[in-house]
Enzyme design. Structure first.
Site, PDB file in Angstrom:
ATOM      1  N   GLY A  42      67.516 -19.199 -15.877  1.00 57.49           N
ATOM      2  CA  GLY A  42      68.832 -18.629 -16.185  1.00 57.49           C
ATOM      3  C   GLY A  42      68.748 -17.212 -16.730  1.00 57.49           C
ATOM      4  O   GLY A  42      69.539 -16.343 -16.359  1.00 57.49           O
ATOM      5  N   GLU A  63      61.436 -12.714 -24.447  1.00 56.37           N
ATOM      6  CA  GLU A  63      60.730 -13.859 -23.839  1.00 56.37           C
ATOM      7  C   GLU A  63      59.250 -13.755 -24.230  1.00 56.37           C
ATOM      8  O   GLU A  63      58.597 -12.760 -23.927  1.00 56.37           O
ATOM      9  CB  GLU A  63      60.885 -13.811 -22.303  1.00 56.37           C
ATOM     10  N   GLN A  71      59.431 -24.730 -12.337  1.00 52.50           N
ATOM     11  CA  GLN A  71      59.110 -26.077 -12.822  1.00 52.50           C
ATOM     12  C   GLN A  71      59.386 -27.184 -11.791  1.00 52.50           C
ATOM     13  O   GLN A  71      58.675 -28.190 -11.766  1.00 52.50           O
ATOM     14  CB  GLN A  71      59.870 -26.356 -14.127  1.00 52.50           C
ATOM     15  N   VAL A 106      62.196 -15.371 -30.450  1.00 55.08           N
ATOM     16  CA  VAL A 106      63.290 -15.243 -31.427  1.00 55.08           C
ATOM     17  C   VAL A 106      63.062 -16.272 -32.536  1.00 55.08           C
ATOM     18  O   VAL A 106      62.792 -17.443 -32.263  1.00 55.08           O
ATOM     19  CB  VAL A 106      64.658 -15.462 -30.738  1.00 55.08           C
ATOM     20  N   CYS A 189      66.064 -32.169 -15.376  1.00 61.25           N
ATOM     21  CA  CYS A 189      65.881 -32.913 -14.133  1.00 61.25           C
ATOM     22  C   CYS A 189      65.682 -34.407 -14.372  1.00 61.25           C
ATOM     23  O   CYS A 189      64.562 -34.924 -14.363  1.00 61.25           O
ATOM     24  CB  CYS A 189      64.731 -32.377 -13.296  1.00 61.25           C
ATOM     25  N   LYS A 333      70.827 -31.289 -16.140  1.00 62.46           N
ATOM     26  CA  LYS A 333      70.157 -30.014 -16.442  1.00 62.46           C
ATOM     27  C   LYS A 333      69.111 -29.699 -15.374  1.00 62.46           C
ATOM     28  O   LYS A 333      68.026 -30.278 -15.378  1.00 62.46           O
ATOM     29  CB  LYS A 333      69.516 -30.089 -17.833  1.00 62.46           C
ATOM     30  N   CYS A 368      69.826 -32.746  -7.480  1.00 61.67           N
ATOM     31  CA  CYS A 368      68.535 -33.324  -7.809  1.00 61.67           C
ATOM     32  C   CYS A 368      67.896 -33.843  -6.520  1.00 61.67           C
ATOM     33  O   CYS A 368      68.336 -34.869  -5.991  1.00 61.67           O
ATOM     34  CB  CYS A 368      68.725 -34.463  -8.821  1.00 61.67           C
TER      35      CYS A 368
END
Ligand code: FAD
Length: 439
Positions: A42, A63, A71, A106, A189, A333, A368
């Site tokens: 994202g 990041e 993944q 972060v 997933c 997700k 999926c």
């Protein structure tokens, strides 16, 4: 100017006019028009879209990871159909060139001041913030598990650290129980815990070990899959392939010395069942990253980023948006869901930047690809209300070779070239085209 280390005062007068509910001043060492936290699916897609629109130096991505992994490929890596190396690229290659990469983690958020703090103690300011932090894998919450990964037969497709152990566990399997788990938390997933089970079942058949393997799927859920159409199809598959499914069964402990796994019956918490295993594939409990989960201003009671499920805008802070697994959008997700969200985010964040109220609505599209072996797949696609939302004008509830090749051969380039560069926003228009003239 943006990189100066001296403190600067940043203002967003437009936002101040738009909403007086949040402070528009920040004291930060650097500040950006758009700050993205997380450079996964994202974050990378969002940064690509906005850095090309806003220009160099206006967008930054925070990041910490060196590698960006696709993944969804790990299901195939576990089954020996792809290599782990095929699933990753250096983060420096996938983040957009026009965005600054702040290679930090972060450690705290200050949404009233429009800043985030990074591990090295810097405060980074923003006018708009997009949180795309994904999910944290909590293997440590299962007693004995971190140690069990040091022993043979215990594996997990969910981490690059353990995914190669899945194929090794299949190769070294002699006889006994092959146990596959699904935890008692939301996960990414939700099909992946059982995809590797079907692949394993076929692996055992191909290698003459099927009669020595007792295949067991222990899931915390009360259903095999959340969408009835695909759940019905999967029940047929498990019946035909002699797989035992235990619902509401949650892994709580692994005893590597005796090669045993302990499960709790979630409907009768005092009831524990212990299984000896020859192979144990673990899907870990998951949560949002601790730093987000522990920021009550940003999250809901479950610890997920509290956004409007349709506009993706934060409930309390209108200059914050969320995308992907870390949000509380009530859909499955997946990277496919992220693709569906990217287009809505692009439009709504642009509107917010122009002082308008976001009005584009995400329908919850997610997908999926339920891989059921080395050549078949059921391509589940559905919306936020659990209604199938299929791209192709055929019954996608059937196992098909074409869908397998879509998953194995076409989706990876669509991800690397299309989605991460901000071009792929899901199959909405393709679906319309495919269904032209149909009801
Ligand atoms: C085994 C497996 C199979 C899957 N199969 C499929 C499939 O078939 N189809 C499908 O569509 N999806 C699948 N997925 C799910 C898909 O990979 C995720 O849904 C998707 O990657 C979510 O994107 P995201 O941007 O929300 O999070 P991610 O891509 O996970 O990115 C989150 C990023 O945030 C960063 N981050 C975390 N904490 C911090 C911090 N404190 N500071 C800064 N950065 C931070 C992380 O380092 C990471 O790079 C699968 C996932 C797995 C593990």
């Amino acid at each position: 100017m943006l990189l100066t280390r001296s403190f600067l005062l940043c203002r967003s007068s437009q936002l101040a006019v738009q909403n007086a509910a949040f402070s528009t001043t920040c004291r930060a060492e650097k500040s950006y028009q758009l700050l993205v936290v997380g450079g996964g699916a994202g974050g990378c897609a969002t940064a690509a879209k906005f850095s090309s629109k806003l220009g160099k130096g206006k967008v930054a991505v925070i990041e910490p990871a060196d590698m960006h992994y696709y993944q969804p490929m790990w299901t195939l890596v576990g089954g020996g159909m792809k290599k782990l190396e095929d699933s990753g690229k250096p983060m420096s290659q996938v983040l957009p060139k026009k965005a600054d990469w702040i290679k930090q983690r972060v450690v705290s958020f200050n949404p009233e001041q429009n800043t985030v703090r990074t591990e090295d103690g810097q405060d980074v300011g923003y006018e708009y913030l997009v949180l795309a932090m994904g999910l944290q894998l909590n293997y440590h919450q299962i007693k004995g598990l971190p140690e069990a990964f040091e022993t043979p037969g215990v594996c997990s497709n969910y981490s690059p650290l353990y995914v190669n152990k899945t194929l090794a566990s299949l190769e070294n399997f002699h006889q006994g129980n092959a146990v596959f788990t699904f935890p008692a938390t939301p996960i990414k997933c939700a099909g992946a815990p059982q995809k590797i089970m079907y692949i394993s079942e076929e692996y055992f058949r191909k290698h003459g070990k099927r009669d020595k393997a007792n295949i067991i799927y222990n899931t915390s859920l009360p259903v095999i899959f959340g969408i009835k159409k695909y759940a019905d199809a999967l029940w047929e598959v498990v019946k035909a392939r002699d797989i035992t499914v235990n619902l509401r069964s949650n892994l709580i402990e692994v005893k590597p010395e005796s090669r045993e796994a302990v499960f709790q019956n979630l409907d009768q918490p005092d009831e524990l069942t212990t299984y000896e295993y020859e192979m144990l594939h673990v899907t870990p409990p998951m949560s949002t990253p601790d730093v987000l989960r522990e920021c009550p201003k940003l999250v809901d009671a479950g610890g997920f980023l509290d956004v409007n499920k349709h506009t993706l805008q934060h409930i309390k802070f209108p200059n914050i948006f969320g995308i992907g697994d870390c949000t509380n959008i009530p859909t499955s997700k997946t990277a496919a869901a992220v693709a569906g969200q990217v287009g809505v985010l692009r439009k709504n964040l642009s509107m917010a930047m122009q002082g308008q109220t976001p009005r584009h609505l995400y329908d919850g599209y997610t997908s999926c690809p339920l891989v059921t072996g080395y050549s078949k797949c059921i391509l589940a696609e559905f919306d936020m209300d659990g209604n199938p939302l299929e791209t192709f004008p055929i019954n996608q509830g059937k196992e098909r070779r074409t869908m397998f090749h879509l998953k194995k051969d076409m989706m990876p380039p669509m991800y690397w070239l299309g989605m991460l560069n901000g071009y792929w926003e899901g199959p909405k228009y393709l679906r319309k085209l495919m269904h032209l003239g149909m009801k």
